[in-house]
Design an enzyme around this catalytic site. Structure first.
Site, PDB file in Angstrom:
ATOM      1  N   ILE A 482      -3.574  -4.438   5.184  1.00 54.61           N
ATOM      2  CA  ILE A 482      -3.731  -4.056   6.804  1.00 54.61           C
ATOM      3  C   ILE A 482      -5.092  -3.435   6.976  1.00 54.61           C
ATOM      4  O   ILE A 482      -5.238  -3.113   8.054  1.00 54.61           O
ATOM      5  CB  ILE A 482      -2.710  -2.781   6.868  1.00 54.61           C
ATOM      6  N   THR A 663     -12.825   3.357  -0.923  1.00 55.61           N
ATOM      7  CA  THR A 663     -11.986   2.703   0.159  1.00 55.61           C
ATOM      8  C   THR A 663     -11.044   3.920   0.586  1.00 55.61           C
ATOM      9  O   THR A 663     -10.707   4.152   1.933  1.00 55.61           O
ATOM     10  CB  THR A 663     -11.005   1.880  -0.406  1.00 55.61           C
ATOM     11  N   GLN A 667     -10.789   5.154   4.529  1.00 58.05           N
ATOM     12  CA  GLN A 667      -9.391   5.488   5.122  1.00 58.05           C
ATOM     13  C   GLN A 667      -9.330   6.807   5.853  1.00 58.05           C
ATOM     14  O   GLN A 667      -8.810   7.009   7.162  1.00 58.05           O
ATOM     15  CB  GLN A 667      -8.377   5.261   4.362  1.00 58.05           C
ATOM     16  N   GLY A 730      -0.674   9.022  -0.842  1.00 61.44           N
ATOM     17  CA  GLY A 730      -1.014   8.530   0.473  1.00 61.44           C
ATOM     18  C   GLY A 730      -2.463   9.125   1.076  1.00 61.44           C
ATOM     19  O   GLY A 730      -2.485  10.153   1.379  1.00 61.44           O
ATOM     20  N   VAL A 731      -3.340   8.155   1.598  1.00 61.17           N
ATOM     21  CA  VAL A 731      -4.431   8.707   2.111  1.00 61.17           C
ATOM     22  C   VAL A 731      -4.650   8.141   3.536  1.00 61.17           C
ATOM     23  O   VAL A 731      -5.425   8.377   4.615  1.00 61.17           O
ATOM     24  CB  VAL A 731      -5.805   8.469   1.630  1.00 61.17           C
ATOM     25  N   GLU A 733      -2.692   8.259   6.215  1.00 67.40           N
ATOM     26  CA  GLU A 733      -2.124   8.957   7.497  1.00 67.40           C
ATOM     27  C   GLU A 733      -2.838  10.435   7.858  1.00 67.40           C
ATOM     28  O   GLU A 733      -3.026  11.109   8.610  1.00 67.40           O
ATOM     29  CB  GLU A 733      -0.968   9.048   7.932  1.00 67.40           C
TER      30      GLU A 733
END
Length: 766
Positions: A482, A663, A667, A730-731, A733
């Site tokens: 994505i 990365t 993000q 997770g990063v 959001e």
């Protein structure tokens, strides 16, 4: 399918891969423009499609004249409700044992009747030899309507809002004690109303479908975050076997949630290709994205906080109303974070929805929490001002040891360290408490702070990992690129698990023909796939060990090995005896070994879903898992014009272990940039009389550009969560959450004006 560039046989010793700022394996391909997106694949005899959109919010089509459109040179077909082939209806409700039933963006049977459900709904599709001919002909389709009374004004519909029922995988409300009574008795309190507008996704690549039929077999090149969902949904709607549908998405071109569902363009593109009996590409214009792809719903929120004079929270009330469409949509769970962030003695969180005749809303980066943190964190800043306390001090005074709503443990939480590091890097100790006390020439300066919070998900993922005799590794999974470097981080994970160089690993992704991966959503793809990659690698190592223990001449022959490790391409026992993968495979005469995780049959898939749901429910009963962080923001506000500029940003995150330092930081910065847009410029403007979006395009819907964004200082604690694969969270959001509040709080500090309605435009300051 997509894969990283071909690898050569590795010749160097491995070093720890996880955590390193390794360049993206597709970096050169991306930056040179060689990456293939959904609209790039060439096909002979390719036709193009364009949509015709309804101009009423609710009613029926009484007449539709396609004569002029059909006369345009190159037009192959004009599909309307009068001649479109029938489709099977979408799933009536979400089936927790088949998560693809979540995929439908709306309940509408496109071109299946003369009904109109929102202003902008597709009422015709033109198929032509060229895109120019399709667009011209679409403009010539004449449609007459019998309009019916419609609900199109969100704020007028607030009174009709109804409480949200519990939904699968959707944060609900919560209650502890009598928060309203505690609020009334609190020595110090604030009770504020906040509003946020509709917002729309504007990914670099608009939604595109290129559909090719071969009998009853369908191949779709699609811009999607959820290939398996799309595949199963298309199979259902067109009544063909699931195995007969293939979805290819080598690169997504950005998504933010909008590409996690199946919208009209995908269905109608596949329909047009079936009718035209040739490949058809339906690439949505920017306007068509606004009219047919759901975005973030508008909200009205109430945040009321009561406290003792020392700042201890006695009451926290967070209620919200958001919009859904009559034919679909999801609640914007604005109070999601409010159940977990502060140690209030009493808590009330409630979500309600108002139903409108509008395009159903959808997930948009950190749904609920992105706008919910704006209200909660602005409310905390307002309470700090009333108390005469430093905003950071107030937050830390109410930092809980366990979940404040029900006492569950946090899997990890170190917001205190994030705030301490952020305050030091920003220089927060120098902040004067009084508004309008800092200047730089004609600009008023302000400093604001807010907490970031997001609860990532984890989904099932099927993976195969194949090790060849030359030491190269192939990871195969239908995961999505994505834009975050998915192949790169999974290469790092596999490399470290197997003890090979990152350069030895290739990742194939972006194709539903591969083992089924997790959707790219909920900040969960990396952890979901990582869990399966690690299991597959362990299976592979066990297989290699079994071969070695049976092989004549192997130093591991017949030995019991309890502590199996892999370093520098080999298997090692606890006492150091071991041999390389290459030697093991050569002795066994095997060109490769494979480890596999995932279902091999449809029955196995259902069983896997049952295990996943049972595990998820059990996990949520026992503990709270969330990524958190602290935002520090400086703004400069022109005293004469009210123009707001964000001039400095420091953010520190507690996101578990970081797989790739480069990365991950990218993000997090991207989320902050998107949050700055929500704070200052982004607003989908809807005519309340007609329900029509009036700024459907980037000319009038303003996203941040480079001049709007300062240098953003991002760091993270890099402390693993003990309950997740490799300790990662997770990063994708968490970066956007709290951003709008940090900006609004800085604006208040600069001007003394508390803006409670986004975006913070000039008229709201002057």
């Amino acid at each position: 399918m997509t894969q990283a560039p071909e690898r050569t046989r590795p010749t160097t010793a491995t070093t720890p891969a996880v955590g390193q700022p390794i360049d993206r394996v597709d970096g050169a391909v991306k930056t040179t423009g060689a990456s293939e997106y959904a609209a790039d694949r060439p096909f002979p005899d390719l036709a193009h499609a364009a949509l015709v959109h309804a101009t009423i919010a609710r009613g029926r089509i009484t007449a539709i004249d396609t004569t002029a459109a059909e006369a345009v040179t190159g037009v192959l077909a004009v599909l309307t409700h009068r001649n479109a082939p029938p489709l099977k209806p979408p799933a009536a409700r979400v089936n927790p044992f088949d998560l693809s039933t979540m995929a439908s963006g709306t309940k509408v049977d496109y071109l299946g009747s003369d009904e109109v459900h929102w202003n902008g709904e597709p009422v015709a599709v033109v198929v032509a030899e060229t895109l120019e001919a399709a667009v011209e002909a679409a403009r010539l389709v004449q449609v007459d309507y019998a309009a019916e009374p419609a609900v199109t004004d969100f704020h007028a519909a607030e009174h009709s809002a109804e409480p949200v029922r519990a939904l699968p995988m959707m944060p609900g409300g919560g209650r502890k004690g009598d928060a309203e009574q505690a609020l009334a008795a609190a020595p110090v309190s604030v009770d504020l109303r906040f509003t946020t507008p509709p917002q729309n996704h504007n990914a670099i690549e608009p939604h595109t479908t290129t559909a090719v039929w071969d009998g009853d077999r369908l191949t779709v090149h699609e811009s999607t975050q959820a290939m398996d969902f799309v595949r199963r949904h298309l199979a259902l709607r067109f009544d063909v076997p699931v195995d007969g549908v293939r979805v290819i998405a080598p690169n997504v071109g950005g998504g933010f949630g909008g590409k996690g569902f199946v919208w009209a363009g995908t269905i109608l593109g596949a329909m047009a290709a079936r009718v035209a009996q040739r490949p058809v590409r339906l690439a949505l214009s920017r306007e068509a994205v606004f009219r047919t792809v759901g975005g973030r719903a508008p909200t009205v929120q109430r945040v009321a906080l009561g406290a003792e004079r020392d700042g201890a929270l006695t009451a926290l009330v967070h209620t919200g109303i958001s919009q859904v469409g009559r034919v679909g949509g999801m609640p914007e769970a604005v109070g999601s974070q409010s159940k977990h962030l502060y140690a209030a003695r009493s808590i009330l969180v409630r979500h309600s929805t108002a139903t409108l005749d509008a395009l159903p809303n959808s997930a948009m980066r950190a749904p609920g929490e992105a706008v919910g943190t704006f209200a909660l964190e602005s409310g905390m800043d307002a309470l700090a001002h009333e108390l005469g306390m430093d905003p950071v001090e107030l937050r830390m005074h109410n930092e809980p040891e366990r979940d404040p709503l029900n006492g569950k443990r946090f899997t990890r939480r170190n917001l205190r360290a994030a705030y301490a590091r952020g305050a030091q890097r920003f220089g927060w100790a120098e902040r004067p408490p009084q508004p309008r006390s800092m200047r730089a020439g004609r600009a008023l300066l302000g400093w604001g702070v807010a907490t970031a919070f997001h609860m990532p998900i984890q989904l099932p993922a099927d993976v195969t990992v194949r090790l060849a005799m030359d030491g190269t590794v192939l990871v195969r999974c239908g995961l999505h690129e994505i834009g975050v470097g998915a192949a790169t981080v999974q290469s790092q994970i596999a490399a470290e698990a197997l003890g090979v160089p990152v350069e030895a690993v290739t990742v194939e992704l972006g194709d539903s023909a591969l083992p089924v991966g997790a959707m790219a959503g909920g900040s969960g793809q990396t952890a979901s796939v990582a869990a399966s990659v690690l299991r597959a690698c362990e299976e592979l190592k066990r297989s290699a060990l079994a071969l070695a223990r049976r092989a004549a001449g192997s130093p591991l022959r017949g030995r019991r090995i309890g502590n199996l490790a892999a370093r520098n391409g080999g298997l090692f026992a606890a006492d150091g005896a071991g041999e390389t993968y290459a030697t093991i495979l050569a002795r066994a005469g095997r060109p490769s070994l494979e480890g596999r995780v995932g279902a091999r049959t449809s029955v196995g898939r259902v069983a896997g879903q049952v295990r996943f749901l049972a595990g998820m429910v059990n996990d949520q009963r026992r503990q709270v898992r969330a990524a958190t962080g602290a935002h520090f923001c400086e703004v400069a506000v022109d005293e004469d014009t009210g123009e707001v500029r964000v001039t400095r940003w420091v953010a520190v995150f507690d996101v578990g272990r970081v797989i790739n330092a480069k990365t991950a930081a990218s993000q997090l910065r991207g989320g902050i940039v998107m949050g700055i847009g929500a704070a200052l410029t982004e607003e989908t403007q809807v005519d309340p009389r007609t329900g029509r979006i009036v700024n459907a395009g980037l000319a009038d819907y303003h996203v941040p550009v480079q001049a709007d964004v300062p240098a953003i200082d991002v760091s993270y604690l890099d402390e693993p969560d003990p309950t997740t694969p490799l300790g990662l969270l997770g990063v994708g959001e968490v970066g956007i959450t709290g951003v709008a509040a940090a900006v609004a709080n800085a604006v208040h500090h600069a001007t003394g004006v508390r803006v409670r309605d986004l975006p913070i435009t000039l008229d709201r300051l002057l």
